[in-house]
Design a protein around this motif. Structure first.
Motif, PDB file in Angstrom:
ATOM      1  N   THR A  12       5.465  10.467   6.840  1.00 53.50           N
ATOM      2  CA  THR A  12       5.436  10.894   5.440  1.00 53.50           C
ATOM      3  C   THR A  12       5.186  12.394   5.396  1.00 53.50           C
ATOM      4  OG1 THR A  12       4.533  10.357   3.262  1.00 53.50           O
ATOM      5  CG2 THR A  12       2.937  10.496   5.059  1.00 53.50           C
ATOM      6  N   TRP A  16       6.447  14.743  -0.131  1.00 48.67           N
ATOM      7  CA  TRP A  16       6.886  13.436  -0.657  1.00 48.67           C
ATOM      8  C   TRP A  16       5.765  12.808  -1.491  1.00 48.67           C
ATOM      9  CZ3 TRP A  16       5.997   8.340  -1.352  1.00 48.67           C
ATOM     10  CH2 TRP A  16       7.088   7.538  -1.688  1.00 48.67           C
ATOM     11  N   ARG A  20       6.179  12.244  -5.453  1.00 52.25           N
ATOM     12  CA  ARG A  20       6.399  10.841  -5.842  1.00 52.25           C
ATOM     13  C   ARG A  20       5.179  10.194  -6.472  1.00 52.25           C
ATOM     14  NH1 ARG A  20      11.691  10.177  -5.997  1.00 52.25           N
ATOM     15  NH2 ARG A  20      11.579   7.927  -5.637  1.00 52.25           N
ATOM     16  N   CYS A  96      -6.405  -3.601 -11.168  1.00 53.09           N
ATOM     17  CA  CYS A  96      -6.581  -2.244 -11.709  1.00 53.09           C
ATOM     18  C   CYS A  96      -6.977  -2.219 -13.179  1.00 53.09           C
ATOM     19  CB  CYS A  96      -5.308  -1.427 -11.523  1.00 53.09           C
ATOM     20  SG  CYS A  96      -4.821  -1.303  -9.813  1.00 53.09           S
ATOM     21  N   ARG A 135       3.655   3.031   5.115  1.00 51.12           N
ATOM     22  CA  ARG A 135       3.649   4.291   4.351  1.00 51.12           C
ATOM     23  C   ARG A 135       3.862   4.069   2.849  1.00 51.12           C
ATOM     24  NH1 ARG A 135       9.385   7.386   5.644  1.00 51.12           N
ATOM     25  NH2 ARG A 135      10.750   5.718   4.899  1.00 51.12           N
ATOM     26  N   GLY A 136       4.360   2.902   2.480  1.00 51.85           N
ATOM     27  CA  GLY A 136       4.592   2.617   1.063  1.00 51.85           C
ATOM     28  C   GLY A 136       3.304   2.335   0.295  1.00 51.85           C
ATOM     29  N   LEU A 175       2.221  -8.029  -5.768  1.00 46.63           N
ATOM     30  CA  LEU A 175       1.043  -7.233  -5.394  1.00 46.63           C
ATOM     31  C   LEU A 175      -0.132  -8.181  -5.207  1.00 46.63           C
ATOM     32  CD1 LEU A 175      -0.497  -4.578  -5.061  1.00 46.63           C
ATOM     33  CD2 LEU A 175      -0.449  -4.275  -7.518  1.00 46.63           C
ATOM     34  N   GLY A 202       6.242  -1.860  -4.131  1.00 44.98           N
ATOM     35  CA  GLY A 202       5.903  -0.687  -4.935  1.00 44.98           C
ATOM     36  C   GLY A 202       6.884  -0.422  -6.064  1.00 44.98           C
ATOM     37  N   ASN A 203       8.172  -0.550  -5.724  1.00 42.37           N
ATOM     38  CA  ASN A 203       9.204  -0.211  -6.708  1.00 42.37           C
ATOM     39  C   ASN A 203       9.179  -1.133  -7.923  1.00 42.37           C
ATOM     40  OD1 ASN A 203      12.328   0.145  -7.441  1.00 42.37           O
ATOM     41  ND2 ASN A 203      11.476   1.905  -6.324  1.00 42.37           N
ATOM     42  N   ALA A 239      -2.529   5.417 -11.165  1.00 42.97           N
ATOM     43  CA  ALA A 239      -1.807   4.786 -10.051  1.00 42.97           C
ATOM     44  C   ALA A 239      -0.734   5.707  -9.507  1.00 42.97           C
ATOM     45  CB  ALA A 239      -1.172   3.476 -10.510  1.00 42.97           C
ATOM     46  N   ASN A 240      -0.108   6.459 -10.404  1.00 40.27           N
ATOM     47  CA  ASN A 240       1.001   7.322  -9.997  1.00 40.27           C
ATOM     48  C   ASN A 240       1.227   8.294 -11.159  1.00 40.27           C
ATOM     49  OD1 ASN A 240       3.701   8.344  -9.685  1.00 40.27           O
ATOM     50  ND2 ASN A 240       4.054   6.712  -8.197  1.00 40.27           N
ATOM     51  N   ARG A 242       3.754   9.696 -12.149  1.00 41.02           N
ATOM     52  CA  ARG A 242       4.996   9.423 -12.912  1.00 41.02           C
ATOM     53  C   ARG A 242       4.770   8.281 -13.911  1.00 41.02           C
ATOM     54  NH1 ARG A 242       9.316   7.932  -9.231  1.00 41.02           N
ATOM     55  NH2 ARG A 242       7.726   7.362  -7.719  1.00 41.02           N
ATOM     56  N   ASN A 267      -5.342   6.163  -6.123  1.00 38.99           N
ATOM     57  CA  ASN A 267      -5.497   4.963  -6.963  1.00 38.99           C
ATOM     58  C   ASN A 267      -6.771   4.233  -6.533  1.00 38.99           C
ATOM     59  OD1 ASN A 267      -5.373   2.457  -8.175  1.00 38.99           O
ATOM     60  ND2 ASN A 267      -3.223   2.088  -7.704  1.00 38.99           N
ATOM     61  N   GLY A 299      -2.164  -5.485 -10.409  1.00 43.24           N
ATOM     62  CA  GLY A 299      -1.602  -6.665  -9.748  1.00 43.24           C
ATOM     63  C   GLY A 299      -1.970  -7.941 -10.481  1.00 43.24           C
TER      64      GLY A 299
HETATM   65  N1  ACO Z   1       6.665   8.927   2.642  1.00 43.38           N
HETATM   66  C1  ACO Z   1       7.971   9.171   2.742  1.00 43.38           C
HETATM   67  N2  ACO Z   1       8.915   8.285   2.335  1.00 43.38           N
HETATM   68  C2  ACO Z   1       8.480   7.142   1.800  1.00 43.38           C
HETATM   69  C3  ACO Z   1       7.124   6.826   1.656  1.00 43.38           C
HETATM   70  C4  ACO Z   1       6.185   7.767   2.096  1.00 43.38           C
HETATM   71  N3  ACO Z   1       4.860   7.576   2.009  1.00 43.38           N
HETATM   72  N4  ACO Z   1       7.007   5.606   1.071  1.00 43.38           N
HETATM   73  C5  ACO Z   1       8.254   5.159   0.858  1.00 43.38           C
HETATM   74  N5  ACO Z   1       9.143   6.092   1.299  1.00 43.38           N
HETATM   75  C6  ACO Z   1      10.612   6.016   1.263  1.00 43.38           C
HETATM   76  C7  ACO Z   1      11.120   4.600   1.239  1.00 43.38           C
HETATM   77  O1  ACO Z   1      11.221   4.069   2.540  1.00 43.38           O
HETATM   78  C8  ACO Z   1      12.465   4.798   0.592  1.00 43.38           C
HETATM   79  O2  ACO Z   1      13.372   5.283   1.576  1.00 43.38           O
HETATM   80  P1  ACO Z   1      14.931   4.808   1.577  1.00 43.38           P
HETATM   81  O3  ACO Z   1      15.476   5.289   0.260  1.00 43.38           O
HETATM   82  O4  ACO Z   1      15.474   5.484   2.775  1.00 43.38           O
HETATM   83  O5  ACO Z   1      14.875   3.315   1.658  1.00 43.38           O
HETATM   84  C9  ACO Z   1      12.224   5.915  -0.414  1.00 43.38           C
HETATM   85  O6  ACO Z   1      11.055   6.599   0.043  1.00 43.38           O
HETATM   86  C10 ACO Z   1      12.001   5.430  -1.831  1.00 43.38           C
HETATM   87  O7  ACO Z   1      11.075   4.342  -1.791  1.00 43.38           O
HETATM   88  P2  ACO Z   1      10.556   3.644  -3.077  1.00 43.38           P
HETATM   89  O8  ACO Z   1       9.608   2.554  -2.713  1.00 43.38           O
HETATM   90  O9  ACO Z   1      11.738   3.308  -3.945  1.00 43.38           O
HETATM   91  O10 ACO Z   1       9.757   4.878  -3.743  1.00 43.38           O
HETATM   92  P3  ACO Z   1       9.117   4.968  -5.160  1.00 43.38           P
HETATM   93  O11 ACO Z   1       9.647   6.129  -5.869  1.00 43.38           O
HETATM   94  O12 ACO Z   1       9.109   3.636  -5.873  1.00 43.38           O
HETATM   95  O13 ACO Z   1       7.594   5.326  -4.788  1.00 43.38           O
HETATM   96  C11 ACO Z   1       5.470   4.222  -4.761  1.00 43.38           C
HETATM   97  C12 ACO Z   1       6.811   4.408  -4.056  1.00 43.38           C
HETATM   98  C13 ACO Z   1       4.768   5.574  -4.763  1.00 43.38           C
HETATM   99  C14 ACO Z   1       4.652   3.203  -4.003  1.00 43.38           C
HETATM  100  C15 ACO Z   1       5.724   3.765  -6.221  1.00 43.38           C
HETATM  101  O14 ACO Z   1       6.617   2.673  -6.207  1.00 43.38           O
HETATM  102  C16 ACO Z   1       4.480   3.348  -6.954  1.00 43.38           C
HETATM  103  O15 ACO Z   1       3.635   4.169  -7.294  1.00 43.38           O
HETATM  104  N6  ACO Z   1       4.377   2.056  -7.311  1.00 43.38           N
HETATM  105  C17 ACO Z   1       3.326   1.568  -8.209  1.00 43.38           C
HETATM  106  C18 ACO Z   1       2.012   1.402  -7.545  1.00 43.38           C
HETATM  107  C19 ACO Z   1       1.055   0.811  -8.547  1.00 43.38           C
HETATM  108  O16 ACO Z   1       1.061   1.177  -9.711  1.00 43.38           O
HETATM  109  N7  ACO Z   1       0.267  -0.146  -8.150  1.00 43.38           N
HETATM  110  C20 ACO Z   1      -0.473  -0.876  -9.183  1.00 43.38           C
HETATM  111  C21 ACO Z   1      -1.850  -0.857  -9.048  1.00 43.38           C
HETATM  112  S1  ACO Z   1      -2.492  -1.251  -7.458  1.00 43.38           S
HETATM  113  C22 ACO Z   1      -3.510  -2.634  -7.687  1.00 43.38           C
HETATM  114  O17 ACO Z   1      -3.405  -3.354  -8.633  1.00 43.38           O
HETATM  115  C23 ACO Z   1      -4.471  -2.923  -6.557  1.00 43.38           C
END
Ligand code: ACO
Length: 310
Positions: A12, A16, A20, A96, A135-136, A175, A202-203, A239-240, A242, A267, A299
């Motif tokens: 990572t 990024w 993100r 959360c 890494r996600g 989740l 995540g997505n 959480a994010n 965005r 988060n 979640g």
């Molecule tokens: N570094 C670099 N690249 C990464 C990383 C990282 N850490 N993580 C994912 N990528 C890559 C993926 O592999 C993917 O690559 P590809 O296009 O080659 O397949 C690309 O980046 C895009 O991945 P997405 O998962 O689509 O990225 P997204 O923009 O959705 O961001 C994230 C991921 C940050 C996890 C986002 O989805 C998110 O914030 N989700 C919500 C989390 C949340 O709100 N959780 C709720 C509360 S938690 C609880 O209740 C305990």
């Protein structure tokens, strides 16, 4: 733990993670620290700010998905450490959104006349259940605790104006953490096979969070009889960045009216709203008479909102 620290663990980059998620660093527990240790520190600070002593508490409601033990409730350890001998204490599990579930319960108990002073806490130690090879998810989470004392309002115009909670149990597979739950191998005495770790799509969670946080905010305001232009501060679950920006945009609120702490703490699940509230109250941004709209999503899925006039 900074983004640079994470660059050494997984594939990572600071760039990024920052673009993100908005996260630059997170706080991580010291070895041996427990969720209750965090809660006790937050509770003492909240009680001092409120001018309330432990013996005066009627209830302690602790929102956590990362308690010290499977049982008893972590709130029990908090009660003992505080010496809250006249209180009953219990945990609630709503990921959360947990703190807003606790606030909803506290407000209702006080409105019903069942209590006068309630300590509501949101606390998570998420890093022990984080998979530092994924890494996600590993870039997202941090540890923390925040607390408030909810009391009867002296002035009818001030206090909790509305609360709102909701769940949709059909998306729990997006989740979750099995942990030592009966759905996993723990109960049959087998090794945990990584079941102790948090798993997330995540997505999909992201898309649902954007949709639901906005709707929850609108419903909470409607229940309080308020318009968006009467909101002084939005305190969203962190959480994010965005998701936070999308929620503010849905409400037509400028980012100058949004309390953002995600860059420092990541988060922290149920701790994110109360710690953000506390920070903005102590640094003078949230002033007496102002309206604060809190909103969260997590979640389950779970979501919640609260409109408060300070
Ligand atoms: N570094 C670099 N690249 C990464 C990383 C990282 N850490 N993580 C994912 N990528 C890559 C993926 O592999 C993917 O690559 P590809 O296009 O080659 O397949 C690309 O980046 C895009 O991945 P997405 O998962 O689509 O990225 P997204 O923009 O959705 O961001 C994230 C991921 C940050 C996890 C986002 O989805 C998110 O914030 N989700 C919500 C989390 C949340 O709100 N959780 C709720 C509360 S938690 C609880 O209740 C305990």
């Amino acid at each position: 733990m900074t983004n640079q620290d994470l660059e050494k663990l997984v594939d990572t980059s600071d760039e990024w993670i920052t673009t993100r998620t908005g996260i630059k660093e997170r706080r991580i527990i010291k070895r041996g620290e427990k969720t209750s240790d965090y809660c006790i520190r937050a509770a003492r600070q909240a009680m001092e700010a409120a001018g309330v002593v432990a013996e005066e508490l009627d209830y302690i409601i602790l929102a956590t998905i990362s308690g010290d033990m499977r049982f008893p409730a972590t709130a029990i350890f908090v009660q003992a450490a505080l010496g809250a001998v006249n209180a009953a204490a219990w945990d609630i599990s709503a990921t959360c959104s947990g703190f807003l579930f606790a606030l909803h319960e506290a407000e209702a108990l006080i409105a019903l006349g069942r209590a006068k002073r309630i300590l509501a806490i949101g606390s998570e130690l998420l890093t022990p259940m984080t998979d530092y090879t994924d890494r996600g998810t590993c870039i997202l989470f941090g540890d923390g605790a925040g607390a408030v004392v909810v009391t009867e309002a002296e002035d009818e115009e001030r206090g909790v104006l509305s609360t709102y909670i909701g769940t949709s149990g059909d998306q729990a597979d997006l989740l979750y953490c099995i942990g030592s739950g009966t759905a996993g191998s723990f109960s049959s005495g087998l090794a945990t096979n990584g079941e102790h770790l948090l798993r997330m799509n995540g997505n999909e969670v992201f898309k649902n969070a954007v949709r639901t946080m906005g709707k929850a905010a609108v419903t909470t305001l409607k229940r309080a009889g308020l318009n968006t232009d009467e909101v002084d501060w939005l305190v969203p679950h962190q959480a994010n960045i965005r998701i936070i920006e999308a929620t503010a945009s849905r409400l037509h609120l400028p980012m100058e009216k949004v309390i953002v702490t995600i860059h420092k703490y990541g988060n922290t699940s149920s701790a994110s709203v109360p710690t953000a509230l506390d920070e903005a109250r102590r640094d003078g941004r949230i002033r007496d008479g102002q309206v604060v709209l809190c909103v969260a999503f997590g979640g389950g899925f779970t979501w919640g909102g609260a409109a408060i006039r300070f």
